[in-house]
Design a protein around this motif. Structure first.
Motif, PDB file in Angstrom:
ATOM      1  N   ASN A   6       0.816  -1.200   0.000  1.00 55.45           N
ATOM      2  CA  ASN A   6       0.000   0.000   0.000  1.00 55.45           C
ATOM      3  C   ASN A   6       0.863   1.269   0.000  1.00 55.45           C
ATOM      4  O   ASN A   6       0.744   2.108   0.885  1.00 55.45           O
ATOM      5  CB  ASN A   6      -0.900  -0.052   1.258  1.00 55.45           C
ATOM      6  CG  ASN A   6      -1.756   1.167   1.394  1.00 55.45           C
ATOM      7  OD1 ASN A   6      -2.175   1.760   0.395  1.00 55.45           O
ATOM      8  ND2 ASN A   6      -2.018   1.574   2.634  1.00 55.45           N
ATOM      9  N   PRO A   7       1.751   1.403  -1.014  1.00 57.88           N
ATOM     10  CA  PRO A   7       2.588   2.609  -1.007  1.00 57.88           C
ATOM     11  C   PRO A   7       1.758   3.840  -1.346  1.00 57.88           C
ATOM     12  O   PRO A   7       0.746   3.734  -2.036  1.00 57.88           O
ATOM     13  CB  PRO A   7       3.614   2.329  -2.109  1.00 57.88           C
ATOM     14  CG  PRO A   7       2.937   1.382  -3.025  1.00 57.88           C
ATOM     15  CD  PRO A   7       1.983   0.563  -2.201  1.00 57.88           C
ATOM     16  N   PRO A   8       2.161   5.029  -0.853  1.00 57.73           N
ATOM     17  CA  PRO A   8       1.446   6.256  -1.215  1.00 57.73           C
ATOM     18  C   PRO A   8       1.672   6.586  -2.694  1.00 57.73           C
ATOM     19  O   PRO A   8       2.522   5.974  -3.340  1.00 57.73           O
ATOM     20  CB  PRO A   8       2.104   7.319  -0.340  1.00 57.73           C
ATOM     21  CG  PRO A   8       3.082   6.624   0.528  1.00 57.73           C
ATOM     22  CD  PRO A   8       3.329   5.279  -0.012  1.00 57.73           C
ATOM     23  N   VAL A   9       0.957   7.578  -3.176  1.00 52.24           N
ATOM     24  CA  VAL A   9       1.118   7.999  -4.575  1.00 52.24           C
ATOM     25  C   VAL A   9       2.525   8.585  -4.781  1.00 52.24           C
ATOM     26  O   VAL A   9       3.170   8.327  -5.788  1.00 52.24           O
ATOM     27  CB  VAL A   9       0.037   9.043  -4.940  1.00 52.24           C
ATOM     28  CG1 VAL A   9       0.326   9.691  -6.285  1.00 52.24           C
ATOM     29  CG2 VAL A   9      -1.342   8.394  -4.938  1.00 52.24           C
ATOM     30  N   ALA A  10       2.978   9.373  -3.811  1.00 51.40           N
ATOM     31  CA  ALA A  10       4.279  10.036  -3.941  1.00 51.40           C
ATOM     32  C   ALA A  10       4.969  10.103  -2.587  1.00 51.40           C
ATOM     33  O   ALA A  10       4.300  10.206  -1.552  1.00 51.40           O
ATOM     34  CB  ALA A  10       4.100  11.446  -4.490  1.00 51.40           C
TER      35      ALA A  10
END
Ligand code: GAL
Length: 431
Positions: A95-99
């Motif tokens: 679940n990595p963030p967008v940036a």
């Protein structure tokens, strides 16, 4: 060691990928019912001080105008160690963030894992190749693919000083190490704190960037901090560098341990302390407090590092995200690199633009000097990545250095021991 970390992360990643794949399947069913486009970007960063938050607001507001909302994921801790720990667990959970705000070699580590987005279409359209300097491109691109949008260039070899205190004590800006020590002694004798410092490993290492250049010159910095030359690391010159660290240690106050960098800046701003050795993000704190360079505070290159610049660049690394989020992600990347934004943002942040085609007209005297110093150092071969801020060597080496520099600063090693420990630690970090 590095290979071990990478394979560990890969193993963790496999777990994460399977979780992610499961999530994507579930979402696939939803998607068949409803095609959703997300106009939101979640951004993980460590910009939590007053000046940093003010700079980040420039970006948030810019995006809001474009109809993109912002989900803030701040992780306090200058230098970003805490943020990188949170990122690892987010990535493992699929679940990595967008940036994500990131520095130098960390970007390459993540790119090697194959987790980053491809920004080439935006970069080509906006001609990033022509305007982003090579020193940054080496980190923004991996195997020819743009994976990150650089937002600024900071440099670490600066000193910040309270102007009134210098004037009152008759101290002029020190040009040499000896003059700097005399100035520090004068402040100490006046009963004020000479050096505002926060005893955190990354801050000790930030000071060490300057000390290495000031002691041995730019070639010595390159040999030790970039080339990691074993003989130079354990040389008498390095012993001398540690001795200078010990001299600085004698000018900090008793409460320095664990203090955040922005609180150290406040001590200078409020006239409790005379000097702070810190990267130019410190300027963001002075400006956020309404102070004017040249009137309320002065900034100068760490004595005997003039002509050399140790840089670090904050980049927003874009992770592989669901298709529905890609348009907003690309808009974020495009907004970050846009010339107008680079000016507006860097005026507040204390850094200088990450592009070579921006005029210095709107910048204050410190910003103008920062841009000039950077261009000159780049032309003269004296522009080097900051070891303390992830641009000298990969995180494994950087962390090994942090341990030794901090232990020495806290009196656990003599300077002779520290040089030997540093060489040993850097050697084993590379195995
Ligand atoms: C640096 C970063 C800067 C500044 C600083 C203190 O690593 O590049 O932008 O935020 O940490 O937090």
């Amino acid at each position: 060691m590095k290979i071990k970390i990478v394979s560990l992360m890969l193993a963790l990643l496999l777990v994460g990928t399977s979780i992610f794949a499961g999530g994507a399947q579930d979402q696939g069913q939803d998607d068949s019912m409803m095609e959703k486009v997300s106009n939101n970007v979640e951004v993980l960063h460590w910009w939590t001080s007053g000046g940093e938050a003010a700079a980040l607001n420039v970006l948030k507001e810019d995006l809001e105008k474009k109809g993109i909302s912002w989900t803030d994921s701040p992780v306090a801790g200058g230098g970003g160690e805490g943020a990188m720990t949170v990122l690892k667990s987010r990535a493992v959970a699929g679940n990595p963030p967008v940036a994500v705000q990131m520095l130098g070699f960390d970007i390459i580590d993540w790119a090697e894992l194959g987790l980053l987005a491809n920004l080439n279409d935006v970069a080509e359209k906006e001609n990033w190749d022509a305007v982003i300097p090579d020193a940054l491109k080496g980190f923004s691109k991996y195997n020819g693919v743009w994976v990150a949008a650089p937002v600024n260039i900071h440099s670490t070899n600066w000193v910040w000083a309270n102007k009134k205190m210098l004037d009152d004590l008759g101290i002029s800006i020190p040009e040499t190490w000896d003059e700097f020590v005399m100035a520090l002694e004068k402040v100490k004798a006046s009963g004020k704190i000479a050096l505002a410092h926060g005893g955190q490993a990354w801050q000790d290492a930030t000071v060490f960037d300057s000390i290495v250049i000031s002691t041995g010159g730019p070639e010595f910095y390159k040999k030790t901090m970039i080339d990691l030359d074993d003989a130079a690391l354990r040389s008498d010159m390095m012993v001398e560098a540690f001795k200078r660290m010990a001299v600085l240690r004698s000018f900090v106050d008793d409460n320095f341990s664990g203090r955040d960098w922005n609180l150290a800046s406040s001590m200078v701003i409020e006239g409790q302390a005379a000097f702070q050795i810190m990267g130019d993000w410190a300027k963001g704190e002075f400006k956020n407090a309404g102070q004017v360079p040249g009137e309320d505070f002065v900034a100068f290159r760490f004595p005997e590092t003039q002509g050399t610049v140790t840089f670090n660049a904050d980049q927003f690394v874009m992770f592989n995200v669901d298709e529905s989020q890609q348009a907003a992600q690309k808009e974020l990347a495009s907004s970050i690199v846009a010339p107008g934004f680079q000016i507006a943002f860097n005026l507040v942040k204390g850094s200088v633009p990450a592009r070579t085609d921006i005029s210095d007209a709107e910048f204050d005297i410190v910003g103008k000097k920062g841009m000039k110093d950077l261009a000159e150092a780049s032309a003269n071969g004296t522009l080097f990545g900051s070891m303390a801020h992830g641009h000298g060597a990969p995180a494994s080496v950087k962390n090994a250095l942090y341990d030794v520099v901090t232990s020495h600063f806290n009196g656990m090693y003599t300077s002779e021991e520290a040089a030997a420990e540093l060489a040993d630690a850097i050697k084993s970090a590379q195995m």
